[in-house]
Write a protein that holds these residues in place. Structure first.
Motif, short mmCIF file in Angstrom:
data_model
loop_
_atom_site.label_atom_id
_atom_site.label_comp_id
_atom_site.label_asym_id
_atom_site.label_seq_id
_atom_site.Cartn_x
_atom_site.Cartn_y
_atom_site.Cartn_z
N SER A 10 -43.26 8.15 19.53
CA SER A 10 -42.90 8.98 20.45
C SER A 10 -42.90 8.39 21.72
O SER A 10 -43.98 7.89 22.12
N PRO A 11 -41.94 8.40 22.55
CA PRO A 11 -41.86 7.52 23.81
C PRO A 11 -42.52 8.35 25.06
O PRO A 11 -41.77 8.60 25.98
N THR A 12 -43.79 8.69 24.90
CA THR A 12 -44.29 9.40 25.86
C THR A 12 -45.52 8.79 26.44
O THR A 12 -46.54 9.42 27.11
N ILE A 15 -47.89 2.31 23.75
CA ILE A 15 -48.57 2.24 22.29
C ILE A 15 -49.85 1.38 22.50
O ILE A 15 -49.78 0.48 23.10
N HIS A 16 -50.78 2.09 21.89
CA HIS A 16 -52.01 1.37 21.89
C HIS A 16 -52.56 0.81 20.39
O HIS A 16 -51.58 0.83 19.52
N ILE A 17 -53.51 0.17 20.13
CA ILE A 17 -53.85 -0.35 18.98
C ILE A 17 -53.86 0.37 17.90
O ILE A 17 -53.23 0.20 16.79
N GLY A 18 -54.05 1.59 17.97
CA GLY A 18 -54.11 2.71 16.76
C GLY A 18 -52.79 2.78 16.20
O GLY A 18 -52.40 3.20 15.02
N ASN A 19 -51.70 2.83 17.20
CA ASN A 19 -50.37 3.04 17.03
C ASN A 19 -49.73 1.68 16.29
O ASN A 19 -48.91 1.87 15.49
N ALA A 20 -50.31 0.73 16.96
CA ALA A 20 -49.80 -0.67 16.54
C ALA A 20 -50.11 -0.80 14.82
O ALA A 20 -49.35 -1.63 14.16
N ASP A 43 -37.99 11.54 20.11
CA ASP A 43 -37.95 11.59 21.55
C ASP A 43 -37.44 12.84 21.91
O ASP A 43 -36.88 13.44 22.81
N THR A 44 -37.63 14.18 20.78
CA THR A 44 -37.16 15.43 21.04
C THR A 44 -38.15 16.24 22.09
O THR A 44 -37.49 17.09 22.79
N ASP A 45 -39.02 15.56 22.31
CA ASP A 45 -40.03 16.13 23.60
C ASP A 45 -39.35 15.60 25.07
O ASP A 45 -39.81 14.61 25.51
N ARG A 46 -38.22 16.37 25.47
CA ARG A 46 -37.48 15.85 26.49
C ARG A 46 -38.67 15.50 27.74
O ARG A 46 -38.26 14.89 28.65
N ALA A 47 -39.28 16.53 27.96
CA ALA A 47 -40.13 16.72 29.12
C ALA A 47 -40.96 15.60 29.29
O ALA A 47 -41.29 15.18 30.55
N ALA A 54 -39.84 4.04 26.12
CA ALA A 54 -39.09 3.68 24.86
C ALA A 54 -38.81 2.13 25.29
O ALA A 54 -39.02 1.24 24.12
N ALA A 55 -38.45 1.32 26.30
CA ALA A 55 -38.54 0.12 26.68
C ALA A 55 -39.65 -0.68 26.41
O ALA A 55 -39.65 -1.81 25.97
N ASN A 56 -40.72 -0.13 26.91
CA ASN A 56 -42.22 -0.80 26.65
C ASN A 56 -42.54 -0.87 25.34
O ASN A 56 -42.86 -1.74 24.84
N ILE A 57 -42.42 0.24 24.47
CA ILE A 57 -42.62 0.22 23.19
C ILE A 57 -41.81 -0.94 22.40
O ILE A 57 -42.54 -1.70 21.63
N ALA A 58 -40.49 -0.86 22.55
CA ALA A 58 -39.70 -2.01 21.95
C ALA A 58 -40.41 -3.38 22.47
O ALA A 58 -40.50 -4.41 21.54
N ALA A 59 -40.51 -3.69 23.57
CA ALA A 59 -41.01 -4.96 24.20
C ALA A 59 -42.41 -5.13 23.43
O ALA A 59 -42.80 -6.28 23.27
#
Length: 458
Positions: A10-12, A15-20, A43-47, A54-59
């Motif tokens: 979720s792009p909220t 991401i940390h090492i647990g997500n990785a 990303d259905t949680d639009r708020a 999202a860009a940071n996660i991809a990078a």
């Protein structure tokens, strides 16, 4: 069967090492099986979801070495979820509920007081059309629950109905659907919850294997029922153990604990992060690797322990140092020049064994280019004067230090620590560091003489 896996952050937040860990598990499984890796942004949680995250996660995934074969966002697929909603309603498997959060909590406490499991009692199934019309006239909007297949004929009389699967990490697993509440798939405001959107996406993208943390085991029983209700093929599941920090605490996007972005900024090598994140809490040793392809060669989901695994920053530092020590100059050249260090293979060869991170080389370059504050014990001044007088002729090479100390040993009778430590202190201002032999020509004759003079006169 062509293997298809997915990672669905979720792009909220970053991401940390647990997500990785699940991202790496899915990527390595795809590498090992020749499969495809899908990056799906939930990303259905639009708020709370943002383009920046999202860009940071991809990078961050790219920095680790994960390069998805395809990517999409759930926010672009709302029509598809609406179609799934209509399908489930038509099948009588999705029903509207009107209880408020306070009413649900009161009902939960009443069941507990009666020594009954605190699950939803399907009271909404007793509502008539007139009841629903009255509630909506009062301004209540329904949330929608999925009717779990845990009954024989009468949904108001649930009974034990087990869902079984063979878990690639944990072996045989069972969930009794009668022990669970019918999950809410759609909120009262019309937004979709993860349970529905994830299953719809997995069906539409032909996901074959779902590899995720063990905190989703109960969800799996529900999702298997939902896969079957929507006519999809149930994937193979694997639930790995979870990562904690060295104290046993979990990681959090909110606090930014051990985010990939932070570790990258602090100079850790992606291979060190990946090796520790993947192999800790398994039967494999945590070892240095040169690439994710190398890590994938020994990757085995069955090796994962059931107990949580601790990601210790001190262990990461040790592993990172081992990787840095093995890097050749060509590999680090650009990163050194980005640090303001001239391209100098001899320098890297001299200092890399004393670097935990590549960025540490900048400190050693400052030591070479000076100035430094030489240290000297009073009893070493005569020795340093003799050392200054015995400096070898220029130009200096890697052999010059050996020639110099050999002469000093003969002239002063000193040897070992008594010989080398005063020289190190005078020339570097430290009592530890890289070997002096390769440093001497890098420091240069002029600077060596100045540092010896300053130490003697200090």
């Amino acid at each position: 069967m062509n293997t298809v896996v997915r990672f669905a952050p979720s792009p909220t937040g970053n991401i940390h090492i647990g997500n990785a860990r699940p991202a790496l598990f899915n990527w390595l499984f795809a590498l090992k099986t020749g499969g495809r890796f899908i990056l799906r942004f939930d990303d259905t949680d639009r708020a709370r979801s943002t383009e920046e995250y999202a860009a940071n996660i991809a990078a961050d995934l790219s920095w680790l070495g994960i390069r998805p074969h395809s990517s999409f966002r759930q926010s672009d697929r709302l029509d598809r979820y609406a179609a799934a909603k209509a399908d489930l309603i038509a099948k009588g498997l999705l029903y509207p509920c009107y209880e408020t959060a306070e009413e649900l909590e009161y009902a939960r406490k009443r069941r507990l007081a009666r020594h009954l499991p605190p699950i939803y009692d399907r009271a909404a199934l007793r509502l008539t059309d007139a009841d629903r019309a009255r509630l909506e006239a009062e301004g209540r909007q329904p949330h929608w629950r999925f009717l779990l297949p845990n009954f024989d004929g009468d949904p108001l009389a649930p009974s034990r109905h087990e869902v079984h699967w063979h878990d690639l990490c944990r072996g045989e697993e069972t969930v009794d659907l009668a022990s669970l509440s019918d999950p809410v798939l759609i909120r009262a405001d019309g937004t979709y919850l993860y349970t529905l959107t994830s299953v719809v996406d997995d069906i539409d993208t032909s996901v074959t294997h779902i590899i995720r943390g063990s905190d989703h085991i109960t969800n799996t029983g529900v999702q298997i029922a939902l896969f079957e209700a929507l006519g999809g093929t149930v994937p193979v599941f694997a639930h790995h153990n979870l990562l904690t920090d060295a104290t046993g605490e979990g990681f959090s996007k909110r606090t930014g604990s051990l985010s990939l972005r932070t570790m990258r900024a602090e100079g850790y090598e992606p291979e060190a992060v990946a090796s520790l994140a993947v192999n800790v809490g398994t039967s494999h040793a945590v070892e240095k690797v040169g690439s994710l392809a190398e890590l994938a060669a020994d990757f085995d989901l069955a090796s994962v322990s059931r107990s949580s695994a601790r990601f210790d920053l001190n262990e990461l530092k040790t592993l990172n140092a081992r990787i840095v020590h093995g890097l050749d100059f060509a590999t680090v050249q650009k990163r050194l020049t980005d640090l303001g260090i001239p391209a100098h293979p001899a320098f890297w060869q001299a200092v890399k064994g004393n670097c935990m991170r590549i960025a540490d080389a900048a400190d050693w370059w400052k030591l070479i280019t000076g100035p430094v504050s030489g240290l000297v014990d009073e009893g070493d001044r005569d020795f340093l004067e003799a050392a200054s007088a015995a400096l070898p002729p220029e130009p200096w090479t890697d052999d010059s230090f050996r020639e110099w100390t050999s002469v000093l040993k003969t002239k002063t009778g000193r040897k070992g620590r008594d010989l080398f430590l005063p020289l190190r202190k005078a020339l570097t201002g430290l009592d530890h560091g890289p070997e002096l032999a390769p440093l001497l020509p890098l420091i240069g004759a002029k600077a060596v003489r100045e540092r010896l003079s300053a130490a003697i006169g200090g």
